[in-house]
Scaffold this active site. Structure first.
Site, mmCIF file in Angstrom:
data_model
loop_
_atom_site.group_PDB
_atom_site.id
_atom_site.type_symbol
_atom_site.label_atom_id
_atom_site.label_comp_id
_atom_site.label_asym_id
_atom_site.label_seq_id
_atom_site.Cartn_x
_atom_site.Cartn_y
_atom_site.Cartn_z
ATOM 1 N N LYS A 27 39.930 41.913 41.217
ATOM 2 C CA LYS A 27 40.438 40.654 40.680
ATOM 3 C C LYS A 27 41.338 40.864 39.460
ATOM 4 O O LYS A 27 42.363 40.200 39.318
ATOM 5 C CB LYS A 27 39.271 39.717 40.351
ATOM 6 C CG LYS A 27 38.495 39.296 41.594
ATOM 7 C CD LYS A 27 37.483 38.232 41.314
ATOM 8 C CE LYS A 27 36.674 37.905 42.572
ATOM 9 N NZ LYS A 27 37.491 37.501 43.728
ATOM 10 N N GLU A 80 43.018 39.234 48.961
ATOM 11 C CA GLU A 80 42.971 40.175 47.857
ATOM 12 C C GLU A 80 43.503 41.511 48.356
ATOM 13 O O GLU A 80 43.430 41.825 49.537
ATOM 14 C CB GLU A 80 41.539 40.318 47.327
ATOM 15 C CG GLU A 80 41.029 39.042 46.681
ATOM 16 C CD GLU A 80 39.692 39.202 45.998
ATOM 17 O OE1 GLU A 80 39.624 38.944 44.785
ATOM 18 O OE2 GLU A 80 38.721 39.568 46.682
#
Length: 490
Positions: free
Chosen positions: A162, A464
């Protein structure tokens, strides 16, 4: 005194006491021992972190691409230098075997950070000609302050998944790790600062998702939320984000993934893949292939190979290098997995092996569940429909390719899927029909930094990793330039 003592919040480049002073315990699931006390953030701490991030982000974004790249690369070097230290903390906090955390968790997280550090100089806009005297150019600008909310199964890796693209794009991040496994995210914050990241650019707030997580998703000073967790929590995140300031949201929400074995497959290879797709990390992997579809004619032979392999699993103390299967992450989660196992028994699935918690000898004080395999499962069983997030394999038989594709897609999830076959035409034909964001052919589980990760249907929103993720941490500004006179109609 616990092994890791009192752990403070990380705000504005320093470990900082929480406003309330309230704490909660970090527990080693292998033995039930408290290994740390963590401070719990509140609304005032969230405001402090957002203010620090707003102050630090312009400083970070104003650096050249090469300067930012060098700082993140230094963080990669520190992570790799401290691999064994961080792996030991991760093992104590999660219960994952040291053989895993040493070779996978920190290594793969550092790989993602290195990948995005290398991409920073390639983040650029476009020039679009309109006519001889006019053109448009675009700039990719940071979103500003973003939030990351992590899951408990890969604490450091998720923190890096992240933070790496967010920081690479010039943003500041406030990261909230799972309250179950928070220790390595706090270590990462110190490593970023040591590498040269400006104060306020990466902050860590520990505490519950219901409180700290909700405050982050609703905070008007945050532009984006990246969340990993369950469907119910994900829906709350999306509702809170939309109801506050229309935040951009990325979510990975788990799965109930199908692994399809075809009749021409090497059965030993298929069994090895099924084992990794179900029992790695004690089954606590969001992409696990827990619905294993096998041709009816091969079912008995396949089951025999699975049972043989399950019997070879070395269950034990996760700090023992020989252990390849540790406890579940918490006693609460152990009880949840056992309820699913009991459900499988009640609904008529045949228990091949396992099906109980391990409560004797050295394992008596840990959150251990034996590797469990059910067969003769039906599509409507709870163990087949719902994500268990534990070491529970369901074997289902099928007759035809058309049938197995239909049944594989009959789920609200769509995170991952895989096929095992020697026929590449069939492999691609079937994969193209499976409703899943991550697919594997003759393998399972590897997720390189270059590979976009995310789900279809209820398994998530956005992706992601990969180049496109970096772009989603930016916003495009379009500028039109006129080089000749301007004609007004007035």
């Amino acid at each position: 005194m616990s092994r890791y003592g009192l752990q403070k919040l990380y705000i504005n480049g320093a470990y900082t006491d929480s406003t309330s002073g309230d704490t909660f315990d970090a527990v080693n699931p292998a033995n039930g021992e408290c290994i740390a006390q963590l401070q719990a953030a509140n609304a005032q701490d969230v405001d402090k972190a957002v203010a620090a991030a707003k102050q630090g982000q312009p400083v970070w974004a104003a650096m050249t691409a090469m300067e930012r790249s060098r700082i993140l690369r230094r963080a990669v070097d520190i992570l790799r230098d401290r691999n064994d230290e961080l792996a030991a903390i991760e093992t104590a906090d999660t219960g994952k075997p040291l053989s895993e955390t040493r070779s996978v968790d920190i290594v793969t997280g550092a790989d993602v950070l290195e990948y995005y550090a290398g991409l920073i100089p390639a983040l650029e806009g476009q020039q679009i000609p309109l006519r001889g005297s006019a053109f448009v150019y675009t700039r990719r600008e940071p979103l500003g302050v973003v939030a990351g909310i992590g899951a408990w199964n890969y604490p450091l890796q998720i923190a890096l998944w992240k933070s790496a693209p967010a920081l690479a794009a010039g943003n500041a991040m406030i990261f909230k790790p799972s309250e179950v496994t928070s220790l390595t995210a706090l270590k990462l914050a110190g490593i970023y600062t040591e590498a040269g990241l400006p104060a306020g650019v990466f902050n860590v707030l520990t505490g519950s998702g219901d409180q700290v997580g909700q405050m982050l998703t609703e905070h008007p000073g945050i532009a984006k939320v990246s969340f990993t967790g369950g469907i119910a929590s994900g829906k709350k995140v999306m509702a809170n984000a939309a109801g506050s300031t229309l935040k951009d949201v990325t979510m990975e929400l788990g799965g109930k993934s199908p692994l399809i074995i075809f009749a021409d497959a090497d059965l030993d290879k298929a069994a090895d893949i099924a084992m990794m797709a179900n029992f790695y990390s004690s089954g606590q992997v969001c992409t696990n292939g827990t619905r294993v579809f096998v041709p009816q004619a091969l079912q008995a032979a396949f089951e025999q190979k699975i049972v043989e392999r399950v019997k070879r699993i070395h269950i034990g103390d996760p700090s023992d290098e020989r252990t390849n299967f540790g406890p579940l992450v918490s006693f609460q989660h152990r009880d949840s997995v056992m309820r699913y196992i009991d459900s499988g028994k009640r609904e008529g699935a045949t228990l091949l092996i396992g099906g109980y918690s391990l409560t004797e000898g050295a394992l008596a004080h840990g959150a251990y569940v034996a590797p469990t395999v059910f067969t003769h499962c039906r599509d409507d069983m709870q163990i087949v429909r719902e994500e268990i997030f534990g070491p529970v394999m369901s074997i289902l038989s099928y007759q035809s390719e058309e049938e197995v594709i239909r049944r594989a897609n009959d789920t609200e999830y769509g995170l991952a899927a895989g096929v095992v076959t020697q026929d590449l035409n069939r492999a691609h034909r079937v994969i193209h029909q499976l409703q899943a964001g991550i697919c594997w052919i003759n393998t399972w589980g590897e997720s390189a930094p270059e590979m976009p990760v995310g789900g279809y249907k209820h398994s998530g929103v956005g992706r992601e990793n990969g180049i496109s993720t970096l772009e989603h941490y930016t916003q495009i500004k379009s500028i039109q330039v006129e080089l000749s006179s301007f004609n007004s109609v007035f």
